[in-house]
Design an enzyme around this catalytic site. Sequence first.
Site, mmCIF file in Angstrom:
data_model
loop_
_atom_site.group_PDB
_atom_site.id
_atom_site.type_symbol
_atom_site.label_atom_id
_atom_site.label_comp_id
_atom_site.label_asym_id
_atom_site.label_seq_id
_atom_site.Cartn_x
_atom_site.Cartn_y
_atom_site.Cartn_z
ATOM 1 N N LYS A 20 -12.046 0.858 -0.994
ATOM 2 C CA LYS A 20 -11.268 1.561 -1.970
ATOM 3 C C LYS A 20 -12.200 1.335 -3.176
ATOM 4 C CE LYS A 20 -7.619 0.282 1.227
ATOM 5 N NZ LYS A 20 -7.608 1.135 2.066
ATOM 6 N N SER A 38 0.763 -1.242 -0.050
ATOM 7 C CA SER A 38 0.002 0.026 -0.020
ATOM 8 C C SER A 38 0.919 1.122 0.097
ATOM 9 C CB SER A 38 -0.780 0.060 1.158
ATOM 10 O OG SER A 38 -0.338 -0.249 2.393
ATOM 11 N N HIS A 69 -5.637 -3.333 -2.172
ATOM 12 C CA HIS A 69 -5.634 -2.306 -3.259
ATOM 13 C C HIS A 69 -5.441 -3.212 -4.618
ATOM 14 C CE1 HIS A 69 -4.641 0.938 -0.522
ATOM 15 N NE2 HIS A 69 -4.093 0.180 0.146
HETATM 16 C C1 LIG Z 1 -3.304 -3.411 2.646
HETATM 17 C C2 LIG Z 1 -4.420 -2.843 3.407
HETATM 18 N N1 LIG Z 1 -5.256 -3.832 4.183
HETATM 19 C C3 LIG Z 1 -6.114 -3.489 4.891
HETATM 20 C C4 LIG Z 1 -6.466 -2.293 5.251
HETATM 21 C C5 LIG Z 1 -7.721 -1.996 6.215
HETATM 22 O O1 LIG Z 1 -8.784 -1.539 5.408
HETATM 23 P P1 LIG Z 1 -10.180 -0.569 5.813
HETATM 24 O O2 LIG Z 1 -9.575 0.711 5.930
HETATM 25 O O3 LIG Z 1 -11.163 -1.094 4.902
HETATM 26 O O4 LIG Z 1 -10.369 -1.089 7.278
HETATM 27 C C6 LIG Z 1 -5.941 -1.393 4.430
HETATM 28 C C7 LIG Z 1 -6.461 0.247 4.552
HETATM 29 O O5 LIG Z 1 -5.796 0.989 4.295
HETATM 30 C C8 LIG Z 1 -4.988 -1.688 3.629
HETATM 31 O O6 LIG Z 1 -4.322 -0.803 2.885
#
Ligand SMILES: Cc1ncc(COP(=O)(O)O)c(C=O)c1O
Length: 400
Positions: free
Chosen positions: A241, A182, A210
């Site tokens: 997202k 990310s 992502h």
């Molecule tokens: C790679 C990754 N996993 C999990 C999450 C967590 O998701 P959420 O924001 O929907 O709780 C994110 C959020 O930024 C993320 O980038």
Amino acid sequence: MTLFEKCRTYTTAREVMASGYYPYFQPIEASYDTEVLIRGERKLMFGSNNYLGLTHHPRVLAAAASALERYGSGCTGSRFLNGTLDLHEELEGRLARFLGKEEALVFSTGFQTNLGVIAGLTDRDDHIFSDQLNHASIVDGCRLSQARVHRYPHGDLDALRLELESVPSDAGKLIVTDGVFSMDGTVADLPGILEVAESLGAEVMVDDAHSLGVLGKKGAGTAEHFGLVERTPLVMATFSKSLASIGGVVAGPEEVIHYLKHHARSLIFSASMPPASVATVLAALEVMEEEPQRREQLWRNTRRLQEGLRGLGYDIGGSETPIVPVLMGSMEQMLWVWKEVFTAGVFTNPVTPPAVPENSCRLRLSLMATHTDEQVDFALQVFEDVGRRLAALRPPESGA
Ligand SMILES: Cc1ncc(COP(=O)(O)O)c(C=O)c1O
């Protein structure tokens, strides 16, 4: 030192606020898809994970409104007890089919999905192998788990193999990796990870936060991108997202999902996704499947921005997805550039440790399918101007 004393003596953020360079918690007053209003000024949004631009799609908004009307504003309870709607089950069926898995289970956030799945699936005698650049929710899922955690250097499959070989062959083993990292916008070597896992009897879980809607012919994520859907045991993704909502999902074999339904504490002891959010995801999935041109446009925009920034001399690392980091090094330089870019009308995400390694601060830009060429070119123009001013200042390090 008492706990509250510790809070009183924490001054780092206040010092940045006093300097006028504090970039966080910017209050958005209105959103018009690729533009937002902040303190009365329009900013071009290059910091959103709204990859397919579906948060304002009329069908998505209509579905949310009608669910609100039919089920009310919230579920007021956990999936386990009074918080399961037929809509949750419909969404789980749709996602299981879309991701090519037997079953799926929906959580209230992506973060909770990682916490619940990782800690729920593993016990004291098990071992978790986690890439060092994995998302914080995976790191925290590992912390919550009773299993022994092995963090392997980013993408180092030899190190992963050695770690796996060091544990008893009959122990439970879970390899967890981001599909798209990310903060870097790079794609995990899923074929390599699966090869190591299969040869040493480990299960693999891919975080497609992502990748969903972005990678793969129909947007089903990293496994689809590599043609490895059948061989990838467990996939998790978020709805915050591409799917324009909030919530998360894990998809995999029926017996694993059944087990998680009865062991994932963040599912059992937390209220379920609100009706309007579930309906949003259902409608967004439909639009995504019917309008593949959105993904094509997203990739065109991605290439335009990546090529433009590289052409200006910026270091965007190994970005190979719509996440495009502009590497800056020091915090001071990054905050200076962030403010210049923001004042010129472009919203980007400033990233500092611990989200990234020390001296690896960056501005993170993310593309949307609904960005126009003119908007991407405007952002590039701003980076060109700011880069020129930065060079004139001759700061200690230079990203441009
Ligand atoms: C790679 C990754 N996993 C999990 C999450 C967590 O998701 P959420 O924001 O929907 O709780 C994110 C959020 O930024 C993320 O980038």
